[in-house]
Design a protein around this motif. Structure first.
Motif, short mmCIF file in Angstrom:
data_model
loop_
_atom_site.label_atom_id
_atom_site.label_comp_id
_atom_site.label_asym_id
_atom_site.label_seq_id
_atom_site.Cartn_x
_atom_site.Cartn_y
_atom_site.Cartn_z
N ARG A 35 0.84 -1.22 0.00
CA ARG A 35 0.00 0.00 0.00
C ARG A 35 0.87 1.26 0.00
NH1 ARG A 35 -4.95 -1.39 4.14
NH2 ARG A 35 -5.88 -3.02 2.85
N LEU A 36 1.96 1.23 0.74
CA LEU A 36 2.88 2.36 0.78
C LEU A 36 3.49 2.61 -0.60
CD1 LEU A 36 4.11 4.50 2.61
CD2 LEU A 36 5.94 2.89 3.15
N GLU A 37 3.86 1.54 -1.31
CA GLU A 37 4.39 1.68 -2.66
C GLU A 37 3.33 2.24 -3.62
OE1 GLU A 37 6.00 -2.09 -3.80
OE2 GLU A 37 7.62 -1.98 -2.33
N GLU A 38 2.08 1.77 -3.48
CA GLU A 38 0.98 2.31 -4.30
C GLU A 38 0.78 3.80 -4.01
OE1 GLU A 38 -2.52 0.03 -3.49
OE2 GLU A 38 -1.71 -1.80 -4.39
N PHE A 39 0.81 4.15 -2.75
CA PHE A 39 0.64 5.55 -2.36
C PHE A 39 1.78 6.40 -2.91
CE2 PHE A 39 1.27 9.03 0.73
CZ PHE A 39 0.06 9.68 0.55
N SER A 41 3.60 5.80 -5.61
CA SER A 41 3.42 5.95 -7.07
C SER A 41 2.30 6.94 -7.37
CB SER A 41 3.17 4.61 -7.73
OG SER A 41 1.93 4.07 -7.32
N LEU A 42 1.25 6.89 -6.59
CA LEU A 42 0.15 7.85 -6.76
C LEU A 42 0.64 9.27 -6.49
CD1 LEU A 42 -2.89 8.31 -7.28
CD2 LEU A 42 -3.24 8.01 -4.83
N LEU A 43 1.44 9.44 -5.46
CA LEU A 43 1.99 10.74 -5.12
C LEU A 43 2.89 11.27 -6.23
CD1 LEU A 43 2.08 12.85 -2.84
CD2 LEU A 43 4.06 11.65 -1.93
N VAL A 44 3.71 10.41 -6.80
CA VAL A 44 4.57 10.81 -7.92
C VAL A 44 3.73 11.22 -9.11
CG1 VAL A 44 6.24 9.92 -9.60
CG2 VAL A 44 6.57 9.46 -7.17
N THR A 45 2.68 10.47 -9.40
CA THR A 45 1.78 10.80 -10.53
C THR A 45 1.11 12.15 -10.31
OG1 THR A 45 1.34 8.44 -10.83
CG2 THR A 45 -0.19 9.99 -11.87
N VAL A 46 0.62 12.39 -9.11
CA VAL A 46 -0.02 13.68 -8.81
C VAL A 46 0.98 14.82 -8.93
CG1 VAL A 46 -1.04 15.02 -6.93
CG2 VAL A 46 -1.86 12.72 -7.38
N LYS A 47 2.17 14.60 -8.46
CA LYS A 47 3.21 15.63 -8.54
C LYS A 47 3.53 15.95 -9.99
CE LYS A 47 7.67 16.77 -6.51
NZ LYS A 47 8.77 16.30 -5.67
N ILE A 48 3.66 14.95 -10.83
CA ILE A 48 3.93 15.16 -12.26
C ILE A 48 2.77 15.89 -12.90
CG2 ILE A 48 4.21 13.99 -14.48
CD1 ILE A 48 5.84 11.85 -12.94
N ASP A 49 1.54 15.45 -12.60
CA ASP A 49 0.35 16.10 -13.17
C ASP A 49 0.24 17.54 -12.72
OD1 ASP A 49 -0.30 13.81 -14.50
OD2 ASP A 49 -1.94 13.22 -13.15
N SER A 50 0.51 17.80 -11.44
CA SER A 50 0.38 19.17 -10.96
C SER A 50 1.46 20.06 -11.56
CB SER A 50 0.42 19.23 -9.43
OG SER A 50 1.70 18.87 -8.96
N ASN A 51 2.67 19.54 -11.73
CA ASN A 51 3.72 20.33 -12.37
C ASN A 51 3.37 20.66 -13.81
OD1 ASN A 51 5.39 20.51 -10.15
ND2 ASN A 51 6.62 18.72 -10.68
N SER A 52 2.88 19.68 -14.54
CA SER A 52 2.51 19.95 -15.94
C SER A 52 1.31 20.89 -16.00
CB SER A 52 2.22 18.65 -16.69
OG SER A 52 1.07 18.02 -16.16
N SER A 53 0.37 20.72 -15.07
CA SER A 53 -0.79 21.61 -15.04
C SER A 53 -0.37 23.04 -14.73
CB SER A 53 -1.78 21.11 -13.99
OG SER A 53 -2.86 21.98 -13.86
#
Length: 158
Positions: A35-39, A41-53
């Motif tokens: 679950r920590l690894e999933e979290f 990866s989700l955090l990395v995805t959100v960070k990438i999305d927010s940076n591009s946004s």
């Protein structure tokens, strides 16, 4: 005494199945790690999305700033215009009230308007008057040409 205690612990460990007690803990730890690894990866995805946004939206927002500032100026001008119109309306209402008092007009029918003309008793004790030096002074009113262009009906002047 130490040898006796060590012997008892060894017998205890031989009799009890440590695997039964440790296995649920180990599986719980493994599940938490997944679950920590999933979290993560989700955090990395959100960070990438927010940076591009942010990289895409901030320039668009900044591009709209000039239009927004212009809109704010137009709203401020409109507020000043409405305040000026309100002042003029109050001035006219006051002038009309005084004129009605001078003419003793209390109702707005033809009979009420003609009554002061044929009324013989006129009061000479009038406290308020629209006259200055014996002449009626027209209140200063706004000029719409100061506020509106003939080409576009936008508020220009303060």
């Amino acid at each position: 005494m130490v040898e006796k205690l060590a012997g008892e612990y060894s017998q205890y460990l031989k009799k009890t199945d440590i695997g039964k007690e440790i296995n649920p803990i180990c599986s719980s730890i493994e599940e938490m790690m997944a679950r920590l690894e999933e979290f993560e990866s989700l955090l990395v995805t959100v960070k990438i999305d927010s940076n591009s946004s942010i990289q895409q939206n901030i320039p668009q927002i900044l591009a709209q700033k000039a239009e927004f500032d212009l809109l704010c100026q137009r709203i401020d001008s409109l507020e000043r215009f409405v305040a000026t119109v309100n002042e003029n309306l109050n001035t006219m209402e006051k002038t009309i009230e005084i004129a009605e008092e001078e003419l003793n007009v209390t109702d707005y029918s033809i009979k009420g308007l003609l009554k002061p003309l044929f009324n013989k008793s006129k009061s000479t004790n009038r406290p308020r008057s629209n006259l200055e030096n014996g002449e009626f002074k027209t209140p200063i009113l706004l000029k719409t040409s100061d506020y509106f262009n003939s080409e576009s009906e936008s508020v220009d002047k303060s």
